[in-house]
Design a protein around this motif. Structure first.
Motif, PDB file in Angstrom:
ATOM      1  N   ILE A 134      23.504 -40.406  57.754  1.00 33.96           N
ATOM      2  CA  ILE A 134      24.697 -39.421  59.210  1.00 33.96           C
ATOM      3  C   ILE A 134      23.997 -38.160  58.709  1.00 33.96           C
ATOM      4  CG2 ILE A 134      27.045 -39.154  59.248  1.00 33.96           C
ATOM      5  CD1 ILE A 134      27.792 -41.916  58.591  1.00 33.96           C
ATOM      6  N   GLU A 135      23.824 -38.130  57.850  1.00 30.54           N
ATOM      7  CA  GLU A 135      23.932 -36.150  57.437  1.00 30.54           C
ATOM      8  C   GLU A 135      22.371 -35.474  57.974  1.00 30.54           C
ATOM      9  OE1 GLU A 135      24.289 -34.836  53.522  1.00 30.54           O
ATOM     10  OE2 GLU A 135      24.340 -33.139  54.060  1.00 30.54           O
ATOM     11  N   MET A 175      24.071 -44.100  53.114  1.00 32.42           N
ATOM     12  CA  MET A 175      24.833 -43.889  54.709  1.00 32.42           C
ATOM     13  C   MET A 175      25.131 -42.442  54.739  1.00 32.42           C
ATOM     14  SD  MET A 175      28.137 -43.975  55.939  1.00 32.42           S
ATOM     15  CE  MET A 175      29.321 -45.094  54.667  1.00 32.42           C
ATOM     16  N   PHE A 176      25.676 -41.958  54.078  1.00 32.40           N
ATOM     17  CA  PHE A 176      25.684 -40.833  53.656  1.00 32.40           C
ATOM     18  C   PHE A 176      25.003 -40.153  54.343  1.00 32.40           C
ATOM     19  CE2 PHE A 176      29.179 -41.158  49.831  1.00 32.40           C
ATOM     20  CZ  PHE A 176      30.419 -41.669  51.430  1.00 32.40           C
ATOM     21  N   PRO A 225      16.683 -40.041  65.496  1.00 29.60           N
ATOM     22  CA  PRO A 225      17.302 -39.642  66.510  1.00 29.60           C
ATOM     23  C   PRO A 225      17.216 -39.289  67.949  1.00 29.60           C
ATOM     24  CG  PRO A 225      17.556 -37.875  65.252  1.00 29.60           C
ATOM     25  CD  PRO A 225      16.620 -38.823  64.496  1.00 29.60           C
ATOM     26  N   MET A 273      22.163 -38.123  62.396  1.00 28.50           N
ATOM     27  CA  MET A 273      23.137 -38.305  62.780  1.00 28.50           C
ATOM     28  C   MET A 273      23.688 -39.503  63.009  1.00 28.50           C
ATOM     29  SD  MET A 273      23.209 -35.850  63.543  1.00 28.50           S
ATOM     30  CE  MET A 273      22.054 -34.079  63.178  1.00 28.50           C
ATOM     31  N   ALA A 274      22.564 -41.155  62.217  1.00 21.31           N
ATOM     32  CA  ALA A 274      23.436 -42.111  62.081  1.00 21.31           C
ATOM     33  C   ALA A 274      23.896 -43.088  61.057  1.00 21.31           C
ATOM     34  CB  ALA A 274      22.527 -43.314  63.378  1.00 21.31           C
ATOM     35  N   PRO A 275      24.424 -43.865  60.623  1.00 20.76           N
ATOM     36  CA  PRO A 275      24.381 -44.597  59.510  1.00 20.76           C
ATOM     37  C   PRO A 275      23.057 -45.359  58.381  1.00 20.76           C
ATOM     38  CG  PRO A 275      25.649 -45.361  60.555  1.00 20.76           C
ATOM     39  CD  PRO A 275      25.252 -44.138  61.878  1.00 20.76           C
ATOM     40  N   TRP A 276      22.710 -45.647  59.778  1.00 17.41           N
ATOM     41  CA  TRP A 276      20.701 -46.149  59.488  1.00 17.41           C
ATOM     42  C   TRP A 276      19.766 -45.034  59.805  1.00 17.41           C
ATOM     43  CZ3 TRP A 276      23.849 -48.417  63.233  1.00 17.41           C
ATOM     44  CH2 TRP A 276      24.462 -50.073  62.929  1.00 17.41           C
ATOM     45  N   PHE A 292      17.010 -44.111  61.196  1.00 19.92           N
ATOM     46  CA  PHE A 292      16.480 -43.964  62.799  1.00 19.92           C
ATOM     47  C   PHE A 292      16.308 -42.491  62.927  1.00 19.92           C
ATOM     48  CE2 PHE A 292      18.630 -48.854  62.901  1.00 19.92           C
ATOM     49  CZ  PHE A 292      17.608 -49.119  63.622  1.00 19.92           C
TER      50      PHE A 292
END
Lengths: 427, 260
Positions: A404-405, A400-401, A415, A408-411, A413
């Protein structure tokens, strides 16, 4: 005879006050082990919290029946203090019922009120004993209370019943001895029980009850700092210093904020002095927590309303917010006694990663606590240590980290697809 | 329908009334996309000029922060604040209570000051202003609806009445679960639990909540959070009631029976 009693009383009183002072000072030092935070803003709102939450016991009334019983015991404690003032002054001055002449006809009414309260305290404590030991209400019979916490609770309730019985017996014997006294509302009705007793016997009973009552109270005062019952004092400052911000807000970490700012805007770095030493992230042990967290721990009376409302605990996970608070107090006491040299820490030696990982940050524990304790704040600080100091996180969280890094989303996908739904709607 | 981004508004020298903060779930999760579309439909139908950030929106950092990773949170937050301040955004409405909480309570001390509303509050304002009007005899008239308080709208921000007021316009029978409002039981997703397996226990939190919701006999469980949506949908499935009990967001419920 009187002068010996006076000397003995002053002596006992002085020892009790000194011992209490010494232990209270130690607890203050233990609380100040925590890092500093400023909680003095909005004194008006804070005083309102003291009045509503501590004096008014607002949150207790989420369960009205228990709240009323608890209110009896609490009111008994507060108001009977006036009677204790008379007892202390009598003890020091060698007088007997000092307030009787001062208050005149009001005196029997006042004592009558105390007696009614005393009966209510006895009823309340008896029902509480039944709830703990016979009915075994879930939150009061959980395994985390096995041993000392369970005995502690029973000692407190039994002591309160005994103290009230001594007070009532004392009054009964006193009225048998002095027919012009009273009649008091409750004990007056039992005068007959002492019929035929010699004045000497009556005096002996009255004096014994007087002494046992006040020595019991002085002993109880010194029991408080070792007991969960300390909440009767600390609930008040704890309400004053409770968080005024929305419960959803997490504490900021200015050190991390600054570091990230410099990373995103390197042009600012030149003007910035290099940090003196590496800051610590999150909390591993009690001194890393705030002083309010430790005050919370000492204010906890282990009622378990937090744990009873905790979704993780309700579904059989190891996490119990009450245990978080008990562990924090135990560890603070340990550091206070032995110093911080043992190589033990709050994290792992007291609170396991499994407990911390189960928290949903739902704030039910914070909402429930009648004395404004925030177990969630401690949990989140320990989590920060795990992740930022030890890189210890479940694999899924690490994914998850990095999502996001990178995305830009926890999954995972792209951007670029973030507005795909809008493009679909626009089409 | 033409949904425009903040960049498009900015280029044309116009400014929208509100920025619709969609959130990651609302952008990517298939189920949550329906909530996003329902809310965008409402806004369009009643003529609210709104923008999205589009590809410029990033995770608010909420799950990273709650899992303990402050670095990732600060990176996301500071980036988002730069974007938002750049466009001089004043008012944000979001359909996710986690985004709402972070934007409203955690961004100001990092330099991001906006008026932030959760869509429950915003919809209530539109209803109060007479802008949202419902069809006579809508699909939910007289049916039982129960409302699930999300932790981040409820206890975290003490918003309990606005979503219930929104549901009132459906003319449905509102029934409460035993644990509601400040006693509401979590769905199990908060605190970054959404992104990991639950710890060992004797049941799942969403199964427990699903059971409680189904027990009310309601035909609809109303939610206000995309994560609660996922959790409750699974909870209802576990009860074997997915045919008779629907989990729907308040925006979807309003969008279905909107007049005009």
């Amino acid at each position: 005879m009187h002068i010996i009693q006076e000397i003995l009383f002053v002596f006992a009183f002085a020892i009790a006050v000194y011992l209490f002072y010494r232990k209270a000072r130690q607890i203050r030092l233990n609380i100040l082990l925590g890092r500093d935070v400023s909680l003095n803003d909005h004194p008006d709102l804070r005083l309102k919290n003291v009045l509503l939450l501590a004096f008014g016991q607002k949150k207790m009334f989420r369960n009205p029946l228990v709240a009323v019983l608890h209110f009896f015991v609490y009111a008994g404690f507060l108001i009977i203090n006036v009677e204790i003032l008379e007892i202390i002054l009598d003890g020091i001055l060698g007088t007997h019922r000092l307030f009787r002449d001062v208050l005149g006809s009001v005196y029997p009414v006042l004592i009558g009120c105390f007696e009614v309260l005393a009966v209510l305290v006895i009823v309340g404590c008896a029902i509480f004993l039944i709830r703990r030991n016979v009915v075994r209400v879930r939150r009061l019979a959980m395994h985390e209370l096995d041993g000392w916490p369970k005995s502690d609770a029973n000692y407190i309730l039994v002591t309160e019943i005994v103290l009230m019985l001594l007070f009532l017996t004392m009054n009964t014997a006193d009225q048998a001895l002095h027919p012009d006294l009273g009649p008091f509302w409750v004990s007056g009705a039992f005068k007959g029980a002492f019929e035929g007793f010699s004045p000497f016997a009556l005096e002996a009973i009255e004096r014994s009850c007087w002494w046992l009552h006040i020595l019991g109270i002085l002993a109880f005062l010194n029991y408080l700092p070792y007991s969960k019952h300390l909440h009767i004092i600390l609930a008040f400052p704890n309400a004053y210093f409770s968080d005024l911000r929305p419960k959803g807000k997490m504490e900021n970490m200015p050190a991390v904020q600054k570091e990230v700012t410099l990373m995103l805007q390197p042009e600012l770095a030149a003007a910035e002095p290099a940090p003196a030493d590496m800051p610590k992230f999150g909390a591993k042990d009690v001194p890393d927590l705030t002083w309010k967290n430790i005050l919370d721990a000492y204010s906890c009376t282990e009622c378990g309303r937090c744990t009873a409302a905790c979704p993780a605990n309700l579904t059989g996970k190891k996490l119990s917010p009450r245990k978080i608070m008990m562990d924090t107090r135990d560890r603070a006491e340990e550091i206070g006694k032995l110093g911080n040299t043992e190589g033990k820490t709050l994290l792992r030696d007291y609170i396991s990663e499994e407990e911390l990982r189960a928290c949903t940050s739902c704030n039910a524990c914070v909402q429930e606590c009648p004395v404004s304790i925030n177990p969630l704040h401690i949990i989140l600080q320990l989590r920060r240590h795990l992740v930022m100091e030890e890189s210890s996180a479940p694999q899924e969280w690490n994914m998850m980290f990095s999502n996001i890094e990178n995305n830009m989303a926890p999954w995972k996908f792209s951007p670029d697809d973030r507005d795909k739904w809008a493009i679909e709607m626009n089409a | 329908m033409q949904i425009k981004t903040m960049a498009e508004y900015f280029a044309s020298g116009e400014s929208p009334e509100i920025l619709f903060w969609v959130g990651c779930a609302g952008s990517f999760d298939q189920r949550a996309q329906k909530i996003t579309k329902a809310f965008a439909t409402i806004l369009t139908r009643i003529g609210v000029k709104f923008a999205i950030l589009g590809k410029e929106e990033s995770c608010t950092g909420d799950p990273a922060r709650r899992a303990g990773n402050e670095f990732i949170f600060q990176m996301m937050a500071q980036n988002n604040i730069m974007v938002l301040n750049n466009y001089e955004v004043k008012k944000i409405v979001t359909t996710c209570p986690h985004c709402f909480n972070t934007l409203k309570n955690e961004y100001p001390e990092l330099g991001g000051n906006y008026e932030v509303l959760h869509h429950a509050t915003y919809l209530q304002q539109l209803i109060d202003a007479g802008k949202i009007r419902m069809k006579e005899g809508g699909a939910f008239k007289g049916r039982k609806i129960t409302y699930h308080d999300s932790c981040y709208l409820g206890r975290a921000n003490e918003i309990y009445e606005a979503p219930r007021k929104v549901l009132e316009v459906l003319d449905a029978e509102l029934v409460e679960m035993k644990r509601c409002r400040s006693n509401g039981l979590c769905c199990g997703a908060g605190g970054a639990q959404m992104f990991k397996e639950e710890e060992k226990g004797n049941t799942r939190i969403n199964f427990e909540r699903g059971r409680e919701a189904v027990e009310t006999g309601a035909a609809v469980i109303a939610a206000n959070c995309p994560f609660c949506m996922t959790m409750l949908t699974d909870g209802v499935k576990e009860q074997g009631k997915e045919e008779s009990v629907k989990v729907l967001d308040i925006a979807e419920l309003i969008a279905m029976d909107l007049e005009g």
